[in-house]
Design a protein around this motif. Structure first.
Motif, PDB file in Angstrom:
ATOM      1  N   GLU A 195      28.658   2.278  -3.351  1.00 46.89           N
ATOM      2  CA  GLU A 195      28.680   1.041  -4.087  1.00 46.89           C
ATOM      3  C   GLU A 195      28.182   1.215  -5.502  1.00 46.89           C
ATOM      4  OE1 GLU A 195      26.673  -1.329  -1.424  1.00 46.89           O
ATOM      5  OE2 GLU A 195      28.555  -1.945  -0.695  1.00 46.89           O
ATOM      6  N   TRP A 196      27.005   2.115  -5.653  1.00 48.53           N
ATOM      7  CA  TRP A 196      26.671   2.773  -6.974  1.00 48.53           C
ATOM      8  C   TRP A 196      27.623   3.482  -7.667  1.00 48.53           C
ATOM      9  CZ3 TRP A 196      21.095   5.739  -7.427  1.00 48.53           C
ATOM     10  CH2 TRP A 196      20.708   5.657  -8.655  1.00 48.53           C
ATOM     11  N   GLU A 210      22.098  10.964  -2.245  1.00 51.82           N
ATOM     12  CA  GLU A 210      21.466  10.350  -1.370  1.00 51.82           C
ATOM     13  C   GLU A 210      20.064  11.199  -0.687  1.00 51.82           C
ATOM     14  OE1 GLU A 210      23.654   8.511   2.004  1.00 51.82           O
ATOM     15  OE2 GLU A 210      22.039   9.449   3.582  1.00 51.82           O
ATOM     16  N   ARG A 246      16.965   5.006  -0.840  1.00 53.81           N
ATOM     17  CA  ARG A 246      17.999   5.974  -0.231  1.00 53.81           C
ATOM     18  C   ARG A 246      18.643   6.903  -1.178  1.00 53.81           C
ATOM     19  NH1 ARG A 246      17.746   8.142   4.153  1.00 53.81           N
ATOM     20  NH2 ARG A 246      17.130   6.117   5.137  1.00 53.81           N
ATOM     21  N   ARG A 286      17.889   3.420  -5.767  1.00 55.21           N
ATOM     22  CA  ARG A 286      18.518   2.597  -5.162  1.00 55.21           C
ATOM     23  C   ARG A 286      18.087   2.427  -3.655  1.00 55.21           C
ATOM     24  NH1 ARG A 286      24.048  -0.005  -7.537  1.00 55.21           N
ATOM     25  NH2 ARG A 286      23.376   0.137  -9.565  1.00 55.21           N
ATOM     26  N   ARG A 287      18.030   1.140  -3.197  1.00 56.59           N
ATOM     27  CA  ARG A 287      17.620   0.960  -1.730  1.00 56.59           C
ATOM     28  C   ARG A 287      18.739   0.757  -0.887  1.00 56.59           C
ATOM     29  NH1 ARG A 287      12.095  -1.160  -1.248  1.00 56.59           N
ATOM     30  NH2 ARG A 287      11.357  -1.986  -3.196  1.00 56.59           N
ATOM     31  N   ASP A 288      18.861   1.019   0.545  1.00 58.23           N
ATOM     32  CA  ASP A 288      19.762   1.168   1.372  1.00 58.23           C
ATOM     33  C   ASP A 288      19.550  -0.411   2.061  1.00 58.23           C
ATOM     34  OD1 ASP A 288      17.754   1.185   3.439  1.00 58.23           O
ATOM     35  OD2 ASP A 288      18.467   3.348   3.766  1.00 58.23           O
ATOM     36  N   LEU A 289      20.746  -0.625   2.881  1.00 58.14           N
ATOM     37  CA  LEU A 289      20.630  -2.041   3.556  1.00 58.14           C
ATOM     38  C   LEU A 289      19.474  -2.343   4.517  1.00 58.14           C
ATOM     39  CD1 LEU A 289      24.168  -2.101   4.787  1.00 58.14           C
ATOM     40  CD2 LEU A 289      23.274  -3.395   3.075  1.00 58.14           C
ATOM     41  N   ASP A 295      24.107   3.678   5.638  1.00 59.42           N
ATOM     42  CA  ASP A 295      23.340   3.949   4.694  1.00 59.42           C
ATOM     43  C   ASP A 295      23.807   4.386   3.398  1.00 59.42           C
ATOM     44  OD1 ASP A 295      21.065   2.928   6.321  1.00 59.42           O
ATOM     45  OD2 ASP A 295      20.365   5.263   6.546  1.00 59.42           O
ATOM     46  N   THR A 317      25.565   2.716   0.422  1.00 59.93           N
ATOM     47  CA  THR A 317      24.940   2.484  -0.669  1.00 59.93           C
ATOM     48  C   THR A 317      25.304   3.458  -1.983  1.00 59.93           C
ATOM     49  OG1 THR A 317      23.041   1.752   0.478  1.00 59.93           O
ATOM     50  CG2 THR A 317      22.299   2.447  -1.717  1.00 59.93           C
TER      51      THR A 317
END
Ligand code: GLN
Length: 300
Positions: free
Chosen positions: A110-111, A244, A276, A268-271, A104, A107
């Motif tokens: 990546e951001w 997070e 998350r 932002r959303r996680d996978l 998780d 994320t």
């Protein structure tokens, strides 16, 4: 003549396929059963397991595998049993001194990478670095960045430093509770802080991980409040804070960041599709809420 003889070894010989089946029957997830068996045999590919599943385990190996499976059934993270975890393409060494890095959290990485320049110099802080996962992932993707990893736990810093040395990534380390003993200013501050409520019913399942990396007061937000209060004094105008948090905390964290004077606050959303991470931009001191003086709160 004695009729007694040692029981035939053949009774206790089991194949890899049988060992995996027994582990599943005992309640292990398939992937965990496979990863523990690979670790025991010094192998790394699940394809190898399939190709060799008629091979026999020695009785000693079978015994060690049963012991690993028993620990996993007692909720010990697989990463603590194998001693390593892959995070953002890096092989990290982990043990019970640090949180087991979760997918998780990629994320957040990546951001952060979307905000960091591809080649220009920039200064990044990772607060509560634990195993070093986030700091090392960012440093590996942005060699020109000056990445500082902060943790209050000397044990965690030892794990993170060892990972940095092994991976040959030039992250700097600082012992500090959040930004209290950090003098620098950054372009980006990221953190996966503790955010679980102290009475959360999931805590028993996480009992092998360091509690101070997991829980944060009655509502799980005490450390996020502290970071949001301290961060503005350590951000360049235009810098970002990314955090997070738990699946149900995005709204609360957005409110905390707005109150602290951050702008363009977003999540932002996680996978798995859960909200998350939440972040905001620090424009300049004049934009902050005068009722919330920066760097004045210590919630620890
Ligand atoms: N995401 C983890 C969990 O819920 C907790 C990580 C954290 O507290 N930072 O298991």
């Amino acid at each position: 003549m004695s009729s007694s003889s040692a029981p035939s070894q053949s009774h206790s010989v089991i194949t890899l396929a049988q060992a995996l089946r027994q582990a599943r029957q005992a309640g292990l997830e398939r992937i965990d059963a496979q990863l523990l068996l690979l670790h025991l045999l010094g192998q790394s590919s699940r394809a190898w397991l399939l190709a060799h599943d008629d091979q026999a385990l020695t009785p000693e190996q079978a015994q060690r595998y049963a012991a690993l499976c028993a620990q996993r059934l007692d909720a010990v993270p697989v990463a603590y049993l194998t001693g390593c975890k892959e995070f953002f393409g890096l092989r990290l060494q982990v043990d019970n001194r640090v949180l087991d890095p979760r997918p998780d959290t990629e994320t957040l990485v990546e951001w952060a990478l979307a905000l960091l320049p591809a080649a220009a110099p920039c200064r990044v802080a990772d607060l509560g670095t634990g195993s070093g996962a986030i700091a090392l992932a960012l440093q590996s993707q942005r060699p020109q960045a000056a990445v500082t990893a902060v943790d209050v736990s000397p044990d965690a810093l030892a794990v993170a430093r060892a990972n940095a040395e092994r991976l040959q990534l030039p992250v700097r380390f600082r012992p500090s509770s959040w930004l209290e003993d950090v003098p620098e200013v950054f372009d980006l501050i990221v953190s996966n802080p503790p955010y679980i409520r102290e009475d959360d019913p999931h805590m028993p399942a996480l009992r092998h991980e360091p509690r101070q990396a997991l829980t944060s007061g009655a509502d799980g937000l005490a450390d996020i409040r502290a970071i949001a209060a301290q961060a503005p004094a350590h951000l360049q105008p235009g810098g970002w804070l990314l955090l997070e948090h738990g699946w149900d905390q995005a709204e609360a964290v957005q409110a905390i960041l707005r109150e602290a004077g951050f702008q363009d606050v977003a999540s932002r959303r996680d996978l798995a599709g859960q909200w998350r991470c939440t972040g905001g931009q620090w424009r300049d001191a004049a934009a902050s809420n005068p009722a919330t003086p920066t760097c004045s709160r210590t919630v620890k």
